[in-house]
Design a protein around this motif. Structure first.
Motif, PDB file in Angstrom:
ATOM      1  N   VAL A 154      78.557-113.885  72.825  1.00  0.00           N
ATOM      2  CA  VAL A 154      78.550-112.631  72.358  1.00  0.00           C
ATOM      3  C   VAL A 154      77.458-112.005  71.564  1.00  0.00           C
ATOM      4  O   VAL A 154      76.840-110.772  71.781  1.00  0.00           O
ATOM      5  CB  VAL A 154      79.862-112.308  71.893  1.00  0.00           C
ATOM      6  CG1 VAL A 154      80.026-110.799  71.158  1.00  0.00           C
ATOM      7  CG2 VAL A 154      81.062-112.282  72.694  1.00  0.00           C
ATOM      8  N   LYS A 155      77.098-112.852  70.305  1.00  0.00           N
ATOM      9  CA  LYS A 155      76.229-112.245  69.567  1.00  0.00           C
ATOM     10  C   LYS A 155      74.626-112.307  70.303  1.00  0.00           C
ATOM     11  O   LYS A 155      73.939-111.403  70.166  1.00  0.00           O
ATOM     12  CB  LYS A 155      75.771-113.477  68.289  1.00  0.00           C
ATOM     13  CG  LYS A 155      76.969-113.304  67.366  1.00  0.00           C
ATOM     14  CD  LYS A 155      76.724-114.155  66.115  1.00  0.00           C
ATOM     15  CE  LYS A 155      77.704-113.826  65.000  1.00  0.00           C
ATOM     16  NZ  LYS A 155      77.460-114.729  63.806  1.00  0.00           N
ATOM     17  N   ARG A 175      70.493-108.408  72.569  1.00  0.00           N
ATOM     18  CA  ARG A 175      69.661-108.047  74.044  1.00  0.00           C
ATOM     19  C   ARG A 175      70.151-106.661  74.227  1.00  0.00           C
ATOM     20  O   ARG A 175      69.985-106.288  75.437  1.00  0.00           O
ATOM     21  CB  ARG A 175      69.927-109.075  75.141  1.00  0.00           C
ATOM     22  CG  ARG A 175      69.184-110.304  74.808  1.00  0.00           C
ATOM     23  CD  ARG A 175      69.198-111.373  75.835  1.00  0.00           C
ATOM     24  NE  ARG A 175      68.267-110.616  77.098  1.00  0.00           N
ATOM     25  CZ  ARG A 175      66.905-110.760  76.974  1.00  0.00           C
ATOM     26  NH1 ARG A 175      66.207-111.355  75.982  1.00  0.00           N
ATOM     27  NH2 ARG A 175      66.508-110.365  78.141  1.00  0.00           N
ATOM     28  N   SER A 176      70.867-106.093  73.557  1.00  0.00           N
ATOM     29  CA  SER A 176      71.209-104.531  73.494  1.00  0.00           C
ATOM     30  C   SER A 176      72.143-104.331  74.777  1.00  0.00           C
ATOM     31  O   SER A 176      72.092-103.153  75.287  1.00  0.00           O
ATOM     32  CB  SER A 176      70.021-103.596  73.812  1.00  0.00           C
ATOM     33  OG  SER A 176      68.970-103.684  72.727  1.00  0.00           O
ATOM     34  N   ARG A 177      73.083-105.516  74.985  1.00  0.00           N
ATOM     35  CA  ARG A 177      74.042-105.050  76.001  1.00  0.00           C
ATOM     36  C   ARG A 177      75.300-104.507  75.309  1.00  0.00           C
ATOM     37  O   ARG A 177      75.756-104.918  73.984  1.00  0.00           O
ATOM     38  CB  ARG A 177      74.396-106.354  76.725  1.00  0.00           C
ATOM     39  CG  ARG A 177      73.113-106.864  77.633  1.00  0.00           C
ATOM     40  CD  ARG A 177      73.247-108.107  77.839  1.00  0.00           C
ATOM     41  NE  ARG A 177      72.034-108.638  78.688  1.00  0.00           N
ATOM     42  CZ  ARG A 177      71.701-110.069  78.935  1.00  0.00           C
ATOM     43  NH1 ARG A 177      72.193-110.801  78.116  1.00  0.00           N
ATOM     44  NH2 ARG A 177      70.446-110.383  79.407  1.00  0.00           N
ATOM     45  N   THR A 178      75.895-103.834  75.970  1.00  0.00           N
ATOM     46  CA  THR A 178      77.187-103.098  75.432  1.00  0.00           C
ATOM     47  C   THR A 178      78.395-104.135  75.347  1.00  0.00           C
ATOM     48  O   THR A 178      78.456-104.977  76.163  1.00  0.00           O
ATOM     49  CB  THR A 178      77.468-101.768  76.036  1.00  0.00           C
ATOM     50  OG1 THR A 178      77.984-102.281  77.539  1.00  0.00           O
ATOM     51  CG2 THR A 178      76.436-100.643  76.173  1.00  0.00           C
ATOM     52  N   PRO A 179      79.351-103.820  74.914  1.00  0.00           N
ATOM     53  CA  PRO A 179      80.612-104.517  74.830  1.00  0.00           C
ATOM     54  C   PRO A 179      81.260-104.723  76.332  1.00  0.00           C
ATOM     55  O   PRO A 179      81.776-105.621  76.645  1.00  0.00           O
ATOM     56  CB  PRO A 179      81.554-104.155  73.723  1.00  0.00           C
ATOM     57  CG  PRO A 179      80.556-103.549  72.550  1.00  0.00           C
ATOM     58  CD  PRO A 179      79.574-102.929  73.679  1.00  0.00           C
ATOM     59  N   ARG A 180      81.369-103.669  77.024  1.00  0.00           N
ATOM     60  CA  ARG A 180      81.700-103.423  78.393  1.00  0.00           C
ATOM     61  C   ARG A 180      80.829-104.255  79.055  1.00  0.00           C
ATOM     62  O   ARG A 180      81.460-104.898  80.244  1.00  0.00           O
ATOM     63  CB  ARG A 180      81.872-101.864  78.589  1.00  0.00           C
ATOM     64  CG  ARG A 180      82.767-101.718  79.831  1.00  0.00           C
ATOM     65  CD  ARG A 180      82.923-100.516  80.301  1.00  0.00           C
ATOM     66  NE  ARG A 180      83.706 -99.852  79.332  1.00  0.00           N
ATOM     67  CZ  ARG A 180      85.074 -99.841  79.503  1.00  0.00           C
ATOM     68  NH1 ARG A 180      85.740-100.559  80.554  1.00  0.00           N
ATOM     69  NH2 ARG A 180      85.801 -99.018  78.427  1.00  0.00           N
ATOM     70  N   GLN A 181      79.548-104.271  78.904  1.00  0.00           N
ATOM     71  CA  GLN A 181      78.606-105.023  79.981  1.00  0.00           C
ATOM     72  C   GLN A 181      79.097-106.586  79.722  1.00  0.00           C
ATOM     73  O   GLN A 181      79.139-107.066  80.759  1.00  0.00           O
ATOM     74  CB  GLN A 181      77.325-104.616  79.712  1.00  0.00           C
ATOM     75  CG  GLN A 181      77.021-103.059  80.192  1.00  0.00           C
ATOM     76  CD  GLN A 181      75.639-102.572  79.803  1.00  0.00           C
ATOM     77  OE1 GLN A 181      74.739-103.347  78.767  1.00  0.00           O
ATOM     78  NE2 GLN A 181      75.203-101.728  80.270  1.00  0.00           N
ATOM     79  N   ILE A 182      79.058-106.796  78.347  1.00  0.00           N
ATOM     80  CA  ILE A 182      79.331-108.294  78.087  1.00  0.00           C
ATOM     81  C   ILE A 182      80.590-108.776  78.715  1.00  0.00           C
ATOM     82  O   ILE A 182      80.691-109.871  79.284  1.00  0.00           O
ATOM     83  CB  ILE A 182      79.189-108.476  76.573  1.00  0.00           C
ATOM     84  CG1 ILE A 182      77.786-108.190  75.992  1.00  0.00           C
ATOM     85  CG2 ILE A 182      79.498-110.000  76.263  1.00  0.00           C
ATOM     86  CD1 ILE A 182      77.820-107.967  74.523  1.00  0.00           C
ATOM     87  N   ALA A 183      81.832-108.009  78.405  1.00  0.00           N
ATOM     88  CA  ALA A 183      82.965-108.545  78.710  1.00  0.00           C
ATOM     89  C   ALA A 183      82.998-108.651  80.375  1.00  0.00           C
ATOM     90  O   ALA A 183      83.352-109.551  80.940  1.00  0.00           O
ATOM     91  CB  ALA A 183      83.952-107.672  78.497  1.00  0.00           C
ATOM     92  N   LYS A 223      68.501-116.245  78.895  1.00  0.00           N
ATOM     93  CA  LYS A 223      68.608-116.093  77.467  1.00  0.00           C
ATOM     94  C   LYS A 223      69.892-115.996  77.024  1.00  0.00           C
ATOM     95  O   LYS A 223      69.897-115.525  75.753  1.00  0.00           O
ATOM     96  CB  LYS A 223      67.437-115.119  77.149  1.00  0.00           C
ATOM     97  CG  LYS A 223      66.133-115.265  77.396  1.00  0.00           C
ATOM     98  CD  LYS A 223      65.063-114.236  76.819  1.00  0.00           C
ATOM     99  CE  LYS A 223      63.563-114.481  76.908  1.00  0.00           C
ATOM    100  NZ  LYS A 223      62.689-113.587  76.650  1.00  0.00           N
ATOM    101  N   SER A 224      70.913-115.994  78.008  1.00  0.00           N
ATOM    102  CA  SER A 224      72.384-116.063  77.440  1.00  0.00           C
ATOM    103  C   SER A 224      72.676-117.334  77.532  1.00  0.00           C
ATOM    104  O   SER A 224      72.696-118.041  78.721  1.00  0.00           O
ATOM    105  CB  SER A 224      73.081-114.920  78.341  1.00  0.00           C
ATOM    106  OG  SER A 224      72.734-113.696  78.124  1.00  0.00           O
ATOM    107  N   PRO A 225      73.286-118.091  76.136  1.00  0.00           N
ATOM    108  CA  PRO A 225      73.947-119.273  76.230  1.00  0.00           C
ATOM    109  C   PRO A 225      75.017-119.363  77.192  1.00  0.00           C
ATOM    110  O   PRO A 225      75.898-118.360  77.539  1.00  0.00           O
ATOM    111  CB  PRO A 225      74.510-119.227  74.828  1.00  0.00           C
ATOM    112  CG  PRO A 225      74.014-118.309  73.993  1.00  0.00           C
ATOM    113  CD  PRO A 225      73.454-117.079  74.854  1.00  0.00           C
ATOM    114  N   GLU A 265      72.754-109.873  60.960  1.00  0.00           N
ATOM    115  CA  GLU A 265      72.797-110.181  62.356  1.00  0.00           C
ATOM    116  C   GLU A 265      72.211-109.267  63.511  1.00  0.00           C
ATOM    117  O   GLU A 265      71.945-109.753  64.497  1.00  0.00           O
ATOM    118  CB  GLU A 265      74.093-110.392  62.697  1.00  0.00           C
ATOM    119  CG  GLU A 265      75.078-111.416  61.923  1.00  0.00           C
ATOM    120  CD  GLU A 265      74.801-112.869  62.393  1.00  0.00           C
ATOM    121  OE1 GLU A 265      74.129-113.051  63.330  1.00  0.00           O
ATOM    122  OE2 GLU A 265      75.231-113.639  61.751  1.00  0.00           O
ATOM    123  N   ALA A 266      71.560-108.367  62.857  1.00  0.00           N
ATOM    124  CA  ALA A 266      70.830-107.335  63.706  1.00  0.00           C
ATOM    125  C   ALA A 266      71.790-106.727  64.687  1.00  0.00           C
ATOM    126  O   ALA A 266      71.281-106.503  66.027  1.00  0.00           O
ATOM    127  CB  ALA A 266      69.490-107.927  64.086  1.00  0.00           C
TER     128      ALA A 266
END
Length: 349
Positions: free
Chosen positions: A88-89, A94-102, A119-121, A148-149
């Motif tokens: 998640v961090k 990489r400026s992804r929104t919570p909805r995009q990440i989920a 570049k995503s674990p 954490e930026a």
């Protein structure tokens, strides 16, 4: 008296209303426990946790405090899972929104042909909702967010507070019952026990007094509100006073659609007094109350701060209840109110 219950059933508002009645009657915790079917230690703990130094135990306030306590923060899913937290961090950086990440996490978890983004674990099949990500971000201190930026597109670091029901300036009150559904007996002035109510507001809307007028007799009750227009405080004040009224005088209450009456359901449970709501901008539907509030303004003019000192408010009500009224054939509201009570005693004797 209820059968003793075992297990961890939480106290209901009805239980808390019965506890308040028992306290007012001077009963011990053990006696109250027998009445509500709970162990006396539960009553003792309830009083200890949800009473205040100034107002003692009030059922609506106690119920709200218990509800807030149940909402206390728990260990969050992201904090409890290091793999999920790292993913998640990384995506937030990489400026992804919570909805995009989920959404991406759920896609990777259900479709084995979808590879982990560059570049995503690897999340190893973990998923989380966008709301949980938002709550996790908003729970972090601002300093940690900066280190954490982590920055949302909205630039917010805290969630905008939503006022609870009873504090909102607009919106519909949950569970309102319209005046259209009020029984015909409540509209008949010959039937005692129907009340009209409203607030008289003080300077800048920061203070208020609640007024109740009985439709048959025009008898007035004024109630000080130490907490102002808050729905919780209003309900507790009403419960204390209405429970002192004889059953004959607890027929119904008609109020306007102000959110100070948002706790009407608890009021009804604790007092057996049903509450009906007038139509918006229709003061004539509570004519007796509106006229009486005009008389009250002789004592509490607009633009002043209204006291919550009950003896002072009782003195105002006493003067108005002892004024002869033309609509009552020049009897006073107190004389008519007392006659209604006496006639009922004679009828039931």
């Amino acid at each position: 008296m209820r059968e003793l219950l075992v297990g961890r059933r939480v106290l209901t508002f009805s239980d808390r209303a019965d506890i308040a009645v028992g306290i007012r009657a001077g009963h011990t915790d053990r006696q109250i426990g027998v009445e509500i079917g709970r162990d006396h230690t539960i009553v003792w703990r309830e009083r200890r946790r949800n009473s205040t130094k100034t107002r003692g135990y009030k059922p609506v306030a106690a119920d709200c405090k218990a509800e807030d306590r149940r909402k206390r923060p728990q260990v969050r899913k992201i904090d409890a899972d290091l793999v999920l937290m790292v993913r998640v961090k990384a995506d937030l950086l990489r400026s992804r929104t919570p909805r995009q990440i989920a959404g991406r996490l759920h896609l990777e978890a259900r479709d084995s042909t979808v590879e982990t983004m560059i570049k995503s674990p690897d999340a190893q099949g973990r998923t989380v909702s966008h709301e949980a990500i938002y709550q996790w971000i908003y729970a972090m201190p601002k300093g940690e967010l900066a280190r954490e930026a982590i920055l949302l597109q909205s630039k917010r670091t805290v969630r905008k507070r939503r006022k609870p029901v009873g504090e909102r300036t607009g919106g519909r009150i949950i569970g309102m019952v319209s005046i259209d559904d009020r029984p015909e007996t409540a509209a008949d002035r010959r039937v005692p026990g129907s009340w009209e109510g409203d607030l008289v507001i003080g300077r800048a809307g920061k203070s208020a007094v609640a007024t109740l007028v009985e439709r048959s007799s025009r008898f007035l009750i004024m109630l000080g509100l130490p907490e102002g227009k808050k729905a919780t405080g209003l309900a507790d004040v009403f419960i204390d006073r209405v429970n002192d009224l004889p059953a004959l005088m607890r027929g119904s209450l008609t109020w306007d659609q102000g959110t100070e009456m948002a706790r009407h359901a608890q009021l009804t449970v604790a007092t057996d007094l049903p509450v009906y709501f007038a139509h918006p901008h229709s003061p004539w539907e509570r004519g007796s109350n509106e006229n009486t509030n005009g008389l009250i303004r002789e004592y509490l003019p607009k633009g002043i701060e209204i006291t919550s000192h009950q003896p002072y408010l009782d003195a105002i009500a006493d003067e108005l209840n002892d004024r002869p009224r033309a609509t009552l054939g020049y009897l006073t509201p107190r004389e008519v109110f007392t006659k209604l009570l006496n006639d009922n005693v004679a009828t039931t004797a």
